[in-house]
Design a protein around this motif. Sequence first.
Motif, PDB file in Angstrom:
ATOM      1  N   ASN A 253       0.821  -1.214   0.000  1.00 28.49           N
ATOM      2  CA  ASN A 253       0.000   0.000   0.000  1.00 28.49           C
ATOM      3  C   ASN A 253       0.855   1.264   0.000  1.00 28.49           C
ATOM      4  N   ALA A 254       1.952   1.262   0.762  1.00 25.66           N
ATOM      5  CA  ALA A 254       2.852   2.415   0.779  1.00 25.66           C
ATOM      6  C   ALA A 254       3.493   2.601  -0.600  1.00 25.66           C
TER       7      ALA A 254
ATOM      8  N   ILE B  60       3.396  10.018  -7.739  1.00 30.45           N
ATOM      9  CA  ILE B  60       4.284  10.365  -8.858  1.00 30.45           C
ATOM     10  C   ILE B  60       3.487  10.419 -10.152  1.00 30.45           C
ATOM     11  N   SER B  61       2.662   9.412 -10.376  1.00 35.39           N
ATOM     12  CA  SER B  61       1.869   9.340 -11.610  1.00 35.39           C
ATOM     13  C   SER B  61       0.892  10.498 -11.716  1.00 35.39           C
ATOM     14  N   SER B  62       0.218  10.806 -10.625  1.00 33.57           N
ATOM     15  CA  SER B  62      -0.769  11.893 -10.636  1.00 33.57           C
ATOM     16  C   SER B  62      -0.131  13.226 -10.981  1.00 33.57           C
ATOM     17  N   GLU B  63       1.024  13.498 -10.380  1.00 32.13           N
ATOM     18  CA  GLU B  63       1.723  14.754 -10.676  1.00 32.13           C
ATOM     19  C   GLU B  63       2.038  14.866 -12.162  1.00 32.13           C
ATOM     20  N   TYR B  64       2.589  13.809 -12.722  1.00 26.74           N
ATOM     21  CA  TYR B  64       2.969  13.829 -14.132  1.00 26.74           C
ATOM     22  C   TYR B  64       1.739  13.904 -15.040  1.00 26.74           C
TER      23      TYR B  64
ATOM     24  N   ALA C 206       5.383   0.237 -11.234  1.00 30.28           N
ATOM     25  CA  ALA C 206       3.943  -0.006 -11.096  1.00 30.28           C
ATOM     26  C   ALA C 206       3.323   0.281 -12.454  1.00 30.28           C
ATOM     27  N   GLU C 207       2.204  -0.374 -12.744  1.00 27.52           N
ATOM     28  CA  GLU C 207       1.514  -0.158 -14.003  1.00 27.52           C
ATOM     29  C   GLU C 207       0.051   0.158 -13.719  1.00 27.52           C
TER      30      GLU C 207
ATOM     31  N   THR D  43       9.156   4.131  -9.715  1.00 27.26           N
ATOM     32  CA  THR D  43       9.090   4.905  -8.471  1.00 27.26           C
ATOM     33  C   THR D  43      10.461   5.333  -7.977  1.00 27.26           C
ATOM     34  N   ARG D  44      11.509   4.694  -8.459  1.00 34.26           N
ATOM     35  CA  ARG D  44      12.860   5.078  -8.038  1.00 34.26           C
ATOM     36  C   ARG D  44      13.320   6.331  -8.771  1.00 34.26           C
TER      37      ARG D  44
END
Length: 124
Positions: free
Chosen positions: A38-39, A47-51, A81-82, A98-99
């Motif tokens: 979950n973390a 990260i995805s939302s920002e981009y 993650a996908e 995520t890295r």
Amino acid sequence: MNRLRAGLHLCTGICLLTLSLCIFTGCIPNNFTREEKNAFLREAKRISSEYLTDTYKGSVIKDIEPITTVVDAEYALTEYAEGRFVWQKQSYDFVVNTRTGEIYTSVHVNEIKERLEDVLAENL
């Protein structure tokens, strides 16, 4: 003696059947906890939302899942993650590292495919 041998064969058969079912149904344990997963997903979604909101205005993430690998007979989280997102009433796929924070989307896949087909048609 025959009864003992029949019982031993039956027990061996049941054990082999159970082991086979576990192998063929993918009973591989996770090497991470639900909290770790979950973390990880929260970070990937952040990260995805920002981009996606900066690049594709009005896009909405529909789902996101970790990409796992098998290490020492257990599933382990990777840094990827996908997921899927919707933008301009179309559904697209994305992968996030995520890295590094890199995002790869399928938005321009059709354009690239058409260009490659044109190049191949010209060269053949």
